[in-house]
Design a protein around this motif. Sequence first.
Motif, PDB file in Angstrom:
ATOM      1  N   THR A  87       0.960  -1.175   0.116  1.00 56.35           N
ATOM      2  CA  THR A  87      -0.076   0.076  -0.046  1.00 56.35           C
ATOM      3  C   THR A  87       0.769   1.254  -0.126  1.00 56.35           C
ATOM      4  N   LEU A  88       0.303   2.437   0.251  1.00 54.53           N
ATOM      5  CA  LEU A  88       0.684   3.827  -0.005  1.00 54.53           C
ATOM      6  C   LEU A  88       1.916   3.826   0.672  1.00 54.53           C
ATOM      7  N   HIS A  89       2.200   3.561   1.911  1.00 56.03           N
ATOM      8  CA  HIS A  89       3.411   4.024   2.585  1.00 56.03           C
ATOM      9  C   HIS A  89       4.504   2.896   2.749  1.00 56.03           C
ATOM     10  N   PHE A  90       4.617   2.062   2.016  1.00 55.05           N
ATOM     11  CA  PHE A  90       5.371   1.111   1.895  1.00 55.05           C
ATOM     12  C   PHE A  90       6.698   1.517   1.347  1.00 55.05           C
ATOM     13  N   LEU A  91       8.023   1.273   2.036  1.00 53.53           N
ATOM     14  CA  LEU A  91       9.082   1.555   1.808  1.00 53.53           C
ATOM     15  C   LEU A  91       9.983   0.628   1.748  1.00 53.53           C
ATOM     16  N   LYS A  92      10.594  -0.013   0.554  1.00 55.99           N
ATOM     17  CA  LYS A  92      11.435  -1.141   0.578  1.00 55.99           C
ATOM     18  C   LYS A  92      12.775  -1.245   1.273  1.00 55.99           C
ATOM     19  N   SER A  93      13.227  -0.110   1.607  1.00 55.23           N
ATOM     20  CA  SER A  93      14.450   0.166   2.303  1.00 55.23           C
ATOM     21  C   SER A  93      14.122  -0.347   3.818  1.00 55.23           C
ATOM     22  N   LEU A  94      12.809  -0.159   4.273  1.00 51.52           N
ATOM     23  CA  LEU A  94      12.598  -0.568   5.610  1.00 51.52           C
ATOM     24  C   LEU A  94      12.026  -1.909   6.058  1.00 51.52           C
ATOM     25  N   TYR A  95      11.471  -2.710   5.037  1.00 50.10           N
ATOM     26  CA  TYR A  95      10.885  -3.767   5.161  1.00 50.10           C
ATOM     27  C   TYR A  95      11.472  -5.084   4.287  1.00 50.10           C
ATOM     28  N   HIS A  96      11.981  -5.907   4.812  1.00 49.92           N
ATOM     29  CA  HIS A  96      12.428  -7.318   4.009  1.00 49.92           C
ATOM     30  C   HIS A  96      11.155  -8.047   3.923  1.00 49.92           C
ATOM     31  N   LEU A  97      10.940  -8.377   2.814  1.00 52.26           N
ATOM     32  CA  LEU A  97       9.772  -9.676   2.647  1.00 52.26           C
ATOM     33  C   LEU A  97      10.373 -10.760   2.022  1.00 52.26           C
ATOM     34  N   PRO A  98       9.692 -11.810   2.017  1.00 54.04           N
ATOM     35  CA  PRO A  98      10.382 -13.084   1.533  1.00 54.04           C
ATOM     36  C   PRO A  98      10.261 -13.058  -0.034  1.00 54.04           C
ATOM     37  N   TRP A  99      10.833 -12.045  -0.730  1.00 55.54           N
ATOM     38  CA  TRP A  99      10.596 -11.792  -2.101  1.00 55.54           C
ATOM     39  C   TRP A  99      10.635 -12.988  -3.024  1.00 55.54           C
ATOM     40  N   VAL A 100      11.748 -13.637  -2.898  1.00 57.61           N
ATOM     41  CA  VAL A 100      11.806 -14.905  -3.720  1.00 57.61           C
ATOM     42  C   VAL A 100      10.858 -15.706  -3.911  1.00 57.61           C
ATOM     43  N   GLN A 101       9.992 -16.012  -2.924  1.00 56.73           N
ATOM     44  CA  GLN A 101       8.688 -16.959  -2.875  1.00 56.73           C
ATOM     45  C   GLN A 101       7.359 -16.196  -3.614  1.00 56.73           C
ATOM     46  N   LEU A 102       7.653 -15.102  -3.890  1.00 55.97           N
ATOM     47  CA  LEU A 102       6.244 -14.355  -4.427  1.00 55.97           C
ATOM     48  C   LEU A 102       6.026 -14.399  -5.666  1.00 55.97           C
ATOM     49  N   THR A 103       4.901 -14.801  -6.213  1.00 56.34           N
ATOM     50  CA  THR A 103       4.590 -14.856  -7.531  1.00 56.34           C
ATOM     51  C   THR A 103       3.517 -13.735  -8.123  1.00 56.34           C
ATOM     52  N   HIS A 104       2.772 -13.270  -7.235  1.00 60.83           N
ATOM     53  CA  HIS A 104       1.795 -11.954  -7.571  1.00 60.83           C
ATOM     54  C   HIS A 104       2.087 -11.004  -6.557  1.00 60.83           C
ATOM     55  N   LEU A 105       2.547  -9.583  -7.292  1.00 62.59           N
ATOM     56  CA  LEU A 105       2.786  -8.624  -6.674  1.00 62.59           C
ATOM     57  C   LEU A 105       1.845  -7.352  -7.062  1.00 62.59           C
ATOM     58  N   ASN A 106       1.561  -6.634  -6.334  1.00 62.30           N
ATOM     59  CA  ASN A 106       0.879  -5.321  -6.553  1.00 62.30           C
ATOM     60  C   ASN A 106       1.162  -4.148  -5.726  1.00 62.30           C
ATOM     61  N   GLY A 107       2.109  -3.217  -6.390  1.00 63.18           N
ATOM     62  CA  GLY A 107       2.747  -2.022  -5.618  1.00 63.18           C
ATOM     63  C   GLY A 107       2.022  -0.827  -5.821  1.00 63.18           C
ATOM     64  N   HIS A 108       1.287  -0.392  -4.949  1.00 66.51           N
ATOM     65  CA  HIS A 108       0.460   1.116  -5.150  1.00 66.51           C
ATOM     66  C   HIS A 108       1.310   2.386  -5.400  1.00 66.51           C
ATOM     67  N   PHE A 109       2.167   2.336  -4.728  1.00 62.41           N
ATOM     68  CA  PHE A 109       3.162   3.722  -4.803  1.00 62.41           C
ATOM     69  C   PHE A 109       4.585   3.441  -4.561  1.00 62.41           C
ATOM     70  N   LEU A 110       5.623   3.380  -5.685  1.00 63.49           N
ATOM     71  CA  LEU A 110       6.856   2.976  -5.228  1.00 63.49           C
ATOM     72  C   LEU A 110       7.728   3.885  -6.067  1.00 63.49           C
ATOM     73  N   PHE A 111       8.801   4.121  -5.785  1.00 62.83           N
ATOM     74  CA  PHE A 111       9.842   4.636  -6.425  1.00 62.83           C
ATOM     75  C   PHE A 111      10.129   3.746  -7.671  1.00 62.83           C
TER      76      PHE A 111
END
Length: 211
Positions: A48-72
């Motif tokens: 969602t709107l206030h997500f910042l990748k530099s502050l949150y580490h998610l298990p990216w490699v296992q994701l298959t579907h992604l929707n980012g609302h507001f990203l640099f």
Amino acid sequence: MPFQHLHLIQGDMPHVRKLTFGPSLLPPATEPLHLFDHAPQLTSVVLTLHFLKSLYHLPWVQLTHLNGHFLFERECAEILRDATNLVQCTFGVCDTDSENPSPIPEVPVHNHLRPLILHLGDKYQPVVTLSQLFDGLTLPALRSLHVYESGITLDSLRDFITRSCCILEELRILDSAEEEGIYREAFPFIRNITVEAVVGHEATNDGDLEE
């Protein structure tokens, strides 16, 4: 969710498959939080709107579907660098990160990504140039592309298709300065081409992008 409560969602989550994630406000500067590292079934995430990748580490490699609302633009590239098993992806792109103006990272080849949507981030009006991100993509499996035109020229589209060797079936261009016929002439092998908000002309709609 308030930032100060995010630590409460860490731990084993064996049944989580889908996630909508983002704090209610921009958090203070801090060390990155590792979240959902123990959610082995998690494959679909909405940022969602206030997500910042530099502050949150998610298990990216296992994701298959992604929707980012507001990203640099840089964050989009970083996610594509880390989430190498994506099958479907939508990015709402905002302006470049003025506090981190260095070149965006190299994005590896994505062999599974079929539909890709790159559009302006939610409630974001200024022109965003997507060329640096787009020119670094190689997507052999891509079938549907929905993109905001700024900075993405006919030549860059040709280069992308040649580089990716993809069999593109659907192409949707937003805010194009070119008429639809120009795209159809340039890419006669693409079955469905839609051009919206053509400057000085009415938008046309010949097909819908798969989502």
